[in-house]
Design a protein around this motif. Structure first.
Motif, PDB file in Angstrom:
ATOM      1  N   LEU A   1       0.822  -1.204   0.000  1.00 24.92           N
ATOM      2  CA  LEU A   1       0.000   0.000   0.000  1.00 24.92           C
ATOM      3  C   LEU A   1       0.860   1.261   0.000  1.00 24.92           C
ATOM      4  O   LEU A   1       1.844   1.352   0.745  1.00 24.92           O
ATOM      5  CB  LEU A   1      -0.899   0.021   1.243  1.00 24.92           C
ATOM      6  N   ASN A   2       0.487   2.212  -0.822  1.00 30.24           N
ATOM      7  CA  ASN A   2       1.100   3.542  -0.802  1.00 30.24           C
ATOM      8  C   ASN A   2       0.005   4.532  -0.421  1.00 30.24           C
ATOM      9  O   ASN A   2      -0.815   4.937  -1.248  1.00 30.24           O
ATOM     10  CB  ASN A   2       1.691   3.893  -2.162  1.00 30.24           C
ATOM     11  N   LEU A   3      -0.014   4.910   0.847  1.00 34.15           N
ATOM     12  CA  LEU A   3      -1.076   5.767   1.377  1.00 34.15           C
ATOM     13  C   LEU A   3      -0.573   7.163   1.711  1.00 34.15           C
ATOM     14  O   LEU A   3      -1.251   7.919   2.429  1.00 34.15           O
ATOM     15  CB  LEU A   3      -1.686   5.119   2.635  1.00 34.15           C
ATOM     16  N   GLU A   4       0.577   7.520   1.195  1.00 28.04           N
ATOM     17  CA  GLU A   4       1.170   8.810   1.558  1.00 28.04           C
ATOM     18  C   GLU A   4       0.303   9.990   1.128  1.00 28.04           C
ATOM     19  O   GLU A   4       0.384  11.069   1.714  1.00 28.04           O
ATOM     20  CB  GLU A   4       2.558   8.929   0.934  1.00 28.04           C
ATOM     21  N   GLY A   5      -0.534   9.806   0.102  1.00 27.41           N
ATOM     22  CA  GLY A   5      -1.365  10.911  -0.364  1.00 27.41           C
ATOM     23  C   GLY A   5      -2.676  11.077   0.381  1.00 27.41           C
ATOM     24  O   GLY A   5      -3.406  12.051   0.152  1.00 27.41           O
ATOM     25  N   LEU A   6      -3.005  10.131   1.289  1.00 29.29           N
ATOM     26  CA  LEU A   6      -4.267  10.229   2.040  1.00 29.29           C
ATOM     27  C   LEU A   6      -4.063  11.170   3.221  1.00 29.29           C
ATOM     28  O   LEU A   6      -3.689  10.761   4.322  1.00 29.29           O
ATOM     29  CB  LEU A   6      -4.718   8.855   2.516  1.00 29.29           C
ATOM     30  N   GLU A   7      -4.337  12.428   2.997  1.00 31.21           N
ATOM     31  CA  GLU A   7      -3.954  13.469   3.933  1.00 31.21           C
ATOM     32  C   GLU A   7      -4.745  13.473   5.230  1.00 31.21           C
ATOM     33  O   GLU A   7      -4.309  14.058   6.224  1.00 31.21           O
ATOM     34  CB  GLU A   7      -4.092  14.834   3.253  1.00 31.21           C
TER      35      GLU A   7
ATOM     36  N   LEU B   1       3.267   5.312   4.567  1.00 30.92           N
ATOM     37  CA  LEU B   1       2.072   5.709   5.300  1.00 30.92           C
ATOM     38  C   LEU B   1       2.072   7.221   5.509  1.00 30.92           C
ATOM     39  O   LEU B   1       3.124   7.847   5.590  1.00 30.92           O
ATOM     40  CB  LEU B   1       2.018   4.981   6.651  1.00 30.92           C
ATOM     41  N   PRO B   2       0.889   7.819   5.628  1.00 29.69           N
ATOM     42  CA  PRO B   2       0.814   9.280   5.754  1.00 29.69           C
ATOM     43  C   PRO B   2       1.203   9.756   7.146  1.00 29.69           C
ATOM     44  O   PRO B   2       1.024   9.028   8.135  1.00 29.69           O
ATOM     45  CB  PRO B   2      -0.664   9.564   5.459  1.00 29.69           C
ATOM     46  N   PRO B   3       1.732  10.981   7.248  1.00 28.62           N
ATOM     47  CA  PRO B   3       2.087  11.515   8.575  1.00 28.62           C
ATOM     48  C   PRO B   3       0.870  11.760   9.458  1.00 28.62           C
ATOM     49  O   PRO B   3       1.026  11.931  10.679  1.00 28.62           O
ATOM     50  CB  PRO B   3       2.803  12.831   8.234  1.00 28.62           C
ATOM     51  N   SER B   4      -0.327  11.778   8.867  1.00 28.51           N
ATOM     52  CA  SER B   4      -1.547  11.989   9.658  1.00 28.51           C
ATOM     53  C   SER B   4      -1.972  10.740  10.426  1.00 28.51           C
ATOM     54  O   SER B   4      -2.841  10.820  11.297  1.00 28.51           O
ATOM     55  CB  SER B   4      -2.697  12.428   8.743  1.00 28.51           C
ATOM     56  N   LEU B   5      -1.358   9.572  10.112  1.00 24.46           N
ATOM     57  CA  LEU B   5      -1.767   8.306  10.730  1.00 24.46           C
ATOM     58  C   LEU B   5      -1.486   8.328  12.229  1.00 24.46           C
ATOM     59  O   LEU B   5      -0.361   8.578  12.653  1.00 24.46           O
ATOM     60  CB  LEU B   5      -1.017   7.139  10.085  1.00 24.46           C
ATOM     61  N   ARG B   6      -2.521   8.018  13.016  1.00 24.42           N
ATOM     62  CA  ARG B   6      -2.397   8.038  14.469  1.00 24.42           C
ATOM     63  C   ARG B   6      -2.608   6.661  15.104  1.00 24.42           C
ATOM     64  O   ARG B   6      -2.043   6.374  16.151  1.00 24.42           O
ATOM     65  CB  ARG B   6      -3.431   9.017  15.061  1.00 24.42           C
ATOM     66  N   HIS B   7      -3.442   5.830  14.469  1.00 25.58           N
ATOM     67  CA  HIS B   7      -3.775   4.537  15.074  1.00 25.58           C
ATOM     68  C   HIS B   7      -3.556   3.436  14.045  1.00 25.58           C
ATOM     69  O   HIS B   7      -4.191   3.420  12.989  1.00 25.58           O
ATOM     70  CB  HIS B   7      -5.221   4.539  15.563  1.00 25.58           C
ATOM     71  N   LEU B   8      -2.666   2.504  14.363  1.00 28.38           N
ATOM     72  CA  LEU B   8      -2.319   1.406  13.460  1.00 28.38           C
ATOM     73  C   LEU B   8      -2.666   0.074  14.118  1.00 28.38           C
ATOM     74  O   LEU B   8      -2.293  -0.180  15.272  1.00 28.38           O
ATOM     75  CB  LEU B   8      -0.830   1.448  13.117  1.00 28.38           C
ATOM     76  N   THR B   9      -3.389  -0.801  13.379  1.00 28.35           N
ATOM     77  CA  THR B   9      -3.727  -2.138  13.860  1.00 28.35           C
ATOM     78  C   THR B   9      -3.218  -3.156  12.854  1.00 28.35           C
ATOM     79  O   THR B   9      -3.488  -3.041  11.656  1.00 28.35           O
ATOM     80  CB  THR B   9      -5.250  -2.299  14.034  1.00 28.35           C
TER      81      THR B   9
END
Length: 586
Positions: A382-388, A416-424
């Protein structure tokens, strides 16, 4: 000791909310005070699914009960109608048993209530369906008279047991098109609600709008997804009409499945219908949907762009990727490109906040140690860097690492995007996904020598994969400094749980980083019951807000922080049914 009637109303409601329907009914009959207390909870979730066999729930009596006591309708929040996903359930039209004088009086009251309503009686089909005591016709009337309905669960097959119900729902969901200068849609002019094309131009638009106002209370619709048992509907029979829910005013969440036969047509059908009913295709962008849950579906990748084009306000997406290679009609294991997913998610990059992906590629005809390793059908990462706006992500570890061989020596480069706060992190795709406490006593001659060796080898591989998952978790905690919490799922079989030393390492690493550490335990195998298919125990190993607290457990059923539970459980539900899983001693 005080009686239950002496407790506060809030406390009593909390207590009785844990009772099932028979227990609630028994309590309501105990006294007048207990009846008054239990009444709102008793009618909160109404289940009228048709079970296996010849018995049909008396949906007509429930309707007449509401007509006699209208206040009951105000308590109803969830309505389940249609066919149970259990085997041996007959589809097609189902008719209620013969009526007596009291029921005939109730039927007359229903006719008087809707007498002259152009939505129902411009044509004669629905009236005749009611006279014939058609189950689907009574379900349609319930849909119209319950004013506070929030969640609607529809279960139907290709032969359309709920045909009258579908017709009413479809008209209401497309009420924006009701204008007198509009041409009659060809696909609906011969349906239940209009006897002929001439009836269309006599149609009272204001009446439709008045009826449709009630539908704005419906925020959730589930299509052929059983929230009670988790069992999947028969793929050959299942019939999903997504477009009925898609444009319903006020809808926030839609839960559905896409069968292998409908993967390429379901969105084309929806686009065609909405295009004829509501104008250009881009009118779909006005949908109010914010939450999509796609259950046990295989060929979903080709639908992504069309789906996201109609969900411009999407905030939460859950997709349960599933395929059973033993079902020949399902074809080969589908290709699953994470690059395609990443590109398609770009259509909702400015709104999507929660993304949940699970994978279950299985062979239901084989024991757990003979399950296929289909990593070759999943490519890329997954490339989620653009999901702001993405703040919550739950997925298998290989979706982040791109390593489907579970080798510790391979580097992990998360995008992963810098906005990510919770990872499961999930155990899907690993060898630890399918093992369970195997009851070999059910076999006529036990396991053969070669099968026993294969089982031991598979369990060793599963333990190695668990070790990889523990190491990958520590690496991600170290690399993703912007996380607020990390949660890790334990394997379904408790014998493969992380070692205490691995849990201590995770807690220590998270403590050094100021990140909350949580462990999730699926309870179906631990308590050995299918009734717990969507029950999970969450244990907080470390909480930066309360650093001195000891590990504390919490139980979640159905959802955890808005994320559905019970994902990727179809194989194990099938093994329970075959009695391959050792029963609990509890």
């Amino acid at each position: 000791m005080p009686s239950i009637t002496e407790l506060s109303i809030e406390l009593v409601e909390q207590i009785i909310s844990y009772l099932d329907q028979p227990a609630l009914y028994a309590l309501s009959q105990a006294s007048k005070s207990s009846y008054a207390i239990t009444l709102p909870v008793l009618y909160r979730h109404v289940d009228l699914l048709i079970p296996p066999g010849h018995r049909i729930p008396r949906i007509d009596k429930f309707l007449f009960n509401i007509l006699d006591r209208p206040q009951i309708a105000n308590y109803v929040r969830t309505l389940r109608v249609g066919l149970s996903p259990a085997s041996r359930v007959s589809d097609g039209q189902r008719f209620l048993p013969g009526e007596n004088d009291v029921e005939r009086l109730g039927f007359k009251r229903a006719m008087d209530l809707f007498d002259g309503d152009p939505l129902l009686f411009n044509g004669n089909d629905l009236r005749e369906a009611l006279r014939a005591r058609d189950y689907g016709a009574y379900a349609a009337l319930l849909l119209l008279i319950i004013p506070t309905l929030c969640r609607l669960e529809i279960h139907d097959h290709r032969n359309e047991t709920l045909r009258p119900f579908h017709s009413v729902l479809e008209y209401m969901s497309n009420r924006n098109r009701f204008r007198k200068d509009a041409p009659p849609p060809k696909n609906l002019a011969d349906g239940l609600l209009f006897g002929s094309k001439s009836d269309w131009h006599k149609f009272d638009c204001d009446s439709v709008t008045h009826r449709a106002v009630r539908f704005t209370a419906i925020e959730e619709i589930s299509l052929n997804c059983d929230s009670k048992t988790g069992h999947q509907h028969d793929l050959d029979l299942s019939h999903i009409k997504v477009w009925q829910a898609w444009n319903l005013s006020g809808i926030r969440r839609v839960e559905f499945m896409i069968t292998h036969k409908s993967d390429r047509t379901v969105w084309e059908q929806m686009h065609w219908r909405l295009n004829r009913l509501s104008g250009p295709l881009n009118a779909m962008k006005s949908t109010t949907l914010t939450n999509l849950v796609i259950r046990h579906s295989s060929r979903i990748t080709g639908c992504l762009r069309n789906m996201f084009a109609g969900t411009q306000q999407l905030r939460s997406l859950t997709c349960e990727l599933w395929h059973d290679v033993s079902q020949k009609e399902g074809g080969d294991v589908p290709e699953f490109s994470l690059n395609e997913w990443s590109n398609a998610l770009g259509l909702v990059q400015r709104t999507l906040e929660t993304l949940v992906l699970s994978v279950e590629f299985c062979d239901s005809s084989q024991f757990f140690f003979k399950q296929p390793r289909e990593a070759g059908h999943i490519t890329d990462s997954l490339n989620l860097e653009g999901l702001e706006k993405l703040t919550t992500l739950e997925c298998p570890v290989p979706f982040i690492s791109g390593d489907y061989t579970f080798l510790i020596i391979n580097p992990i480069e998360p995008r992963l995007p810098p906005s990510l706060r919770h990872l499961t992190l999930r155990t899907d795709i690993s060898s630890a996904q399918f093992p369970y406490p195997f009851d070999t006593s059910i076999l006529p001659e036990g396991l053969s020598y070669s099968d026993a060796r294969e089982e031991v080898k598979y369990l060793m591989s599963a333990r190695m994969d668990v070790t990889y998952l523990a190491s990958a978790s520590l690496f991600l905690v170290d690399q993703l400094g912007h996380l607020a919490s990390i949660s890790v799922w334990q394997p379904p079989d408790p014998k493969l749980d992380w070692f205490d030393s691995q849990l201590d390492d995770l807690a220590t690493t998270c403590k050094n980083k100021g990140i909350a550490a949580k462990v999730l335990y699926p309870m179906a195998m631990r308590w050995r019951s299918t009734s717990h298919w969507n029950l999970a125990k969450e244990v907080t190993l470390f909480d930066p807000q309360y650093p001195e607290n000891k590990p504390s457990p919490r139980m979640f059923r159905g959802e955890r922080s808005g994320v559905p539970l019970g994902l990727a459980t179809q194989y194990h539900l099938g093994e329970f049914k075959k009695r391959h899983i050792r029963r609990s001693l509890r």
